[in-house]
Motif scaffolding. Sequence first.
Motif, short mmCIF file in Angstrom:
data_model
loop_
_atom_site.label_atom_id
_atom_site.label_comp_id
_atom_site.label_asym_id
_atom_site.label_seq_id
_atom_site.Cartn_x
_atom_site.Cartn_y
_atom_site.Cartn_z
N ASN A 22 -94.25 46.56 -78.46
CA ASN A 22 -94.41 46.54 -79.91
C ASN A 22 -93.73 47.75 -80.54
O ASN A 22 -93.04 47.64 -81.54
N ARG A 23 -93.91 48.91 -79.93
CA ARG A 23 -93.31 50.15 -80.45
C ARG A 23 -91.79 50.07 -80.47
O ARG A 23 -91.14 50.63 -81.33
N ARG A 24 -91.23 49.36 -79.50
CA ARG A 24 -89.77 49.26 -79.39
C ARG A 24 -89.24 47.96 -79.97
O ARG A 24 -88.12 47.56 -79.68
N HIS A 25 -90.06 47.31 -80.77
CA HIS A 25 -89.66 46.12 -81.55
C HIS A 25 -89.20 44.95 -80.68
O HIS A 25 -88.24 44.27 -81.00
N VAL A 26 -89.89 44.74 -79.56
CA VAL A 26 -89.64 43.58 -78.71
C VAL A 26 -90.69 42.55 -79.06
O VAL A 26 -91.88 42.85 -79.10
N GLU A 27 -90.25 41.32 -79.32
CA GLU A 27 -91.17 40.25 -79.68
C GLU A 27 -92.10 39.97 -78.51
O GLU A 27 -91.66 39.65 -77.40
N LEU A 28 -93.41 40.12 -78.74
CA LEU A 28 -94.38 39.96 -77.66
C LEU A 28 -94.52 38.51 -77.20
O LEU A 28 -94.60 38.24 -76.01
N PHE A 29 -94.57 37.61 -78.12
CA PHE A 29 -94.77 36.20 -77.78
C PHE A 29 -93.70 35.35 -78.46
O PHE A 29 -93.95 34.71 -79.48
N PRO A 30 -92.49 35.35 -77.89
CA PRO A 30 -91.41 34.58 -78.51
C PRO A 30 -91.74 33.09 -78.55
O PRO A 30 -92.55 32.60 -77.76
N ARG A 31 -91.10 32.39 -79.48
CA ARG A 31 -91.32 30.95 -79.59
C ARG A 31 -91.05 30.26 -78.27
O ARG A 31 -90.07 30.53 -77.61
N GLY A 32 -91.92 29.37 -77.90
CA GLY A 32 -91.73 28.62 -76.68
C GLY A 32 -92.15 29.35 -75.41
O GLY A 32 -92.08 28.80 -74.32
N TRP A 33 -92.62 30.58 -75.55
CA TRP A 33 -93.00 31.38 -74.38
C TRP A 33 -94.06 30.67 -73.54
O TRP A 33 -93.94 30.59 -72.33
N ARG A 34 -95.07 30.15 -74.19
CA ARG A 34 -96.15 29.49 -73.45
C ARG A 34 -95.65 28.23 -72.76
O ARG A 34 -96.13 27.87 -71.70
N LYS A 35 -94.67 27.57 -73.36
CA LYS A 35 -94.12 26.36 -72.74
C LYS A 35 -93.25 26.70 -71.54
O LYS A 35 -93.13 25.92 -70.61
#
Length: 132
Positions: free
Chosen positions: A88-101
């Motif tokens: 989060n601090r380094r601006h990385v998307e934690l849960f990108p779209r489709g991650w769970r799939k």
Amino acid sequence: MNRSAAPSSRLDRLVDFLLDRQDPFWNDERHGAIYNEAAAAALMLQTYLVVVVGGVGLLIVGRPALGLVTTIVLCGTAGHYLIMAILNRRHVELFPRGWRKKTSWGSKAFAIAITLFYIACALWAMVGGGNQ
């Protein structure tokens, strides 16, 4: 991460301290990438083992160990919270779209199974199973 600039937050300083970022090892990107992959695998294994061993401990000892074992299991998740904070601090998307799939069914099933195993062990200990 820019190693030449002074760390800008406590979290950055903690990461630098934990990883010893001044070590020449980190100058080789390949070494760093392989280390990161190995560390991620080790963190997952450790997390799973802490939950499973904690559940077995509850089955053996019962209610007297419930507080301590649950505290240890929850401490085992602290590494995952550190990962989320760094991303989060380094601006990385934690849960990108489709991650769970994209996560494999086997991986999801294993995580769910050991979580349910631990919950069952904790409930068993709470309702009087094991040594009192």
